[in-house]
Design an enzyme around this catalytic site. Structure first.
Site, short mmCIF file in Angstrom:
data_model
loop_
_atom_site.label_atom_id
_atom_site.label_comp_id
_atom_site.label_asym_id
_atom_site.label_seq_id
_atom_site.Cartn_x
_atom_site.Cartn_y
_atom_site.Cartn_z
N LYS A 57 -12.19 14.17 -42.61
CA LYS A 57 -12.58 13.03 -43.45
C LYS A 57 -14.02 13.25 -43.89
CE LYS A 57 -13.44 8.73 -41.77
NZ LYS A 57 -14.86 8.54 -42.13
N GLU A 95 -14.07 1.02 -46.71
CA GLU A 95 -14.83 0.28 -45.69
C GLU A 95 -15.68 -0.83 -46.32
OE1 GLU A 95 -16.92 2.60 -42.73
OE2 GLU A 95 -17.86 0.80 -41.88
N ASP A 132 -14.08 13.71 -38.58
CA ASP A 132 -15.12 13.47 -39.58
C ASP A 132 -16.02 14.69 -39.75
OD1 ASP A 132 -15.01 10.98 -40.79
OD2 ASP A 132 -16.15 9.97 -39.22
#
Ligand code: KIV
Length: 275
Positions: free
Chosen positions: A118, A187, A88
């Site tokens: 990400k 998400e 991330d």
């Protein structure tokens, strides 16, 4: 001479190629040891900035730094041989400009050896994702509930409940795919919305609290194994309760130490027998 690993690591194009095929198995990992345990069971390991909450005890992911992500990214790479590992980009390391994002992502790639990064964001991040992917950095998008935007959203809330929200998250996912991402994390998104996005996109959707309709699933390993109990999202299925086992083992150890029964003679250095 360096030792060349014989196990071939799953690449980001291979993850991309799993669209509509066998579901993609993903978990988070932050340490070498956890990566070693998970490597043969998963397709992808994410070094998530959730480590700020899970490992460091912060209230949100916002205090996580690029140096922290690089240290944990390197640790996971030392433990995983087969899984595709992505890292991330933390809050503040990419939102300012595509150039800032490139500098951060290039450090992650060069200093950890991970296969990609990400980042959170939809339409507003499309130009950045395009910039990175055109310059050799595979990107996984992340739309829907975006933990780095917790202060704007007013909490960790699911999205896609109203038609307006559903349209927004759909547009975000499409923008990320058009910009060149190899996959997108969805998400906290309702099932019909996740199903429609998964059917529409040419890249895999990886769900977290977004229903089995996605092309793959990801969860935070510490939630799955019962190692983090500050907050467990409703959609998490716990497959083990290692936290309770650790407490029970620590209690047994303390008992032995206090009773002077540890270490037992078989664990001690003994004087050598004479003769
Ligand atoms: O930071 C993280 O661990 C994540 C996953 C939960 C998707 O972004």
């Amino acid at each position: 001479m360096s030792v060349v690993s014989r196990i071939k690591r799953i690449s980001t194009p291979q993850i991309r190629g799993r669209k509509g095929a066998e579901p993609i198995v993903c978990l988070t990992a932050y340490t070498t040891q956890m990566a070693r345990q998970l490597d043969s069971h998963v397709d992808l390991l994410l070094v998530g900035d959730s480590l700020g909450m899970v490992l460091y005890g912060f209230d949100s992911t916002l205090p996580v730094t690029l140096d922290m992500m690089i240290a944990h990214g390197g640790a996971v790479m030392r433990g995983a041989e087969r899984a595709c590992v992505i890292v991330d980009l933390p809050f503040g390391s990419y939102q300012e400009s595509p150039e800032q994002a490139f500098r951060s992502a290039a450090r992650v790639m060069a200093e950890t050896g991970a296969s990609g990064v990400k980042l959170e964001g939809g339409t507003e991040m499309a130009a950045t994702i395009h910039f990175l992917t055109q310059r050799g950095i595979p990107v996984c998008g992340h739309v829907g509930l975006m933990p780095q935007a917790v202060n704007v959203a007013g909490g960790f809330k699911a999205t896609g409940r109203s038609a307006e929200e559903a349209l927004l998250v759909t547009r975000d996912a499409e923008a990320v795919a058009e910009a060149g991402a190899f996959a997108v994390v969805l998400e906290g998104t309702l099932e019909p919305v996740a199903a429609a996005i998964t059917a529409a996109l040419p890249i895999p959707t990886i769900g977290i609290g977004a229903s089995p309709a996605c092309d793959g699933q990801i969860l935070v390993s510490e939630d799955v194994f019962g190692l983090f109990s500050d907050f467990t999202p409703r959609f998490v299925k716990r497959y083990a309760d290692l936290g309770s086992q650790i407490s029970a083992a620590a209690e047994a150890y303390a008992r032995d130490v206090k009773a002077r029964t540890f270490p037992g003679p078989e664990h001690c250095f003994q004087p050598k027998a004479k003769g």
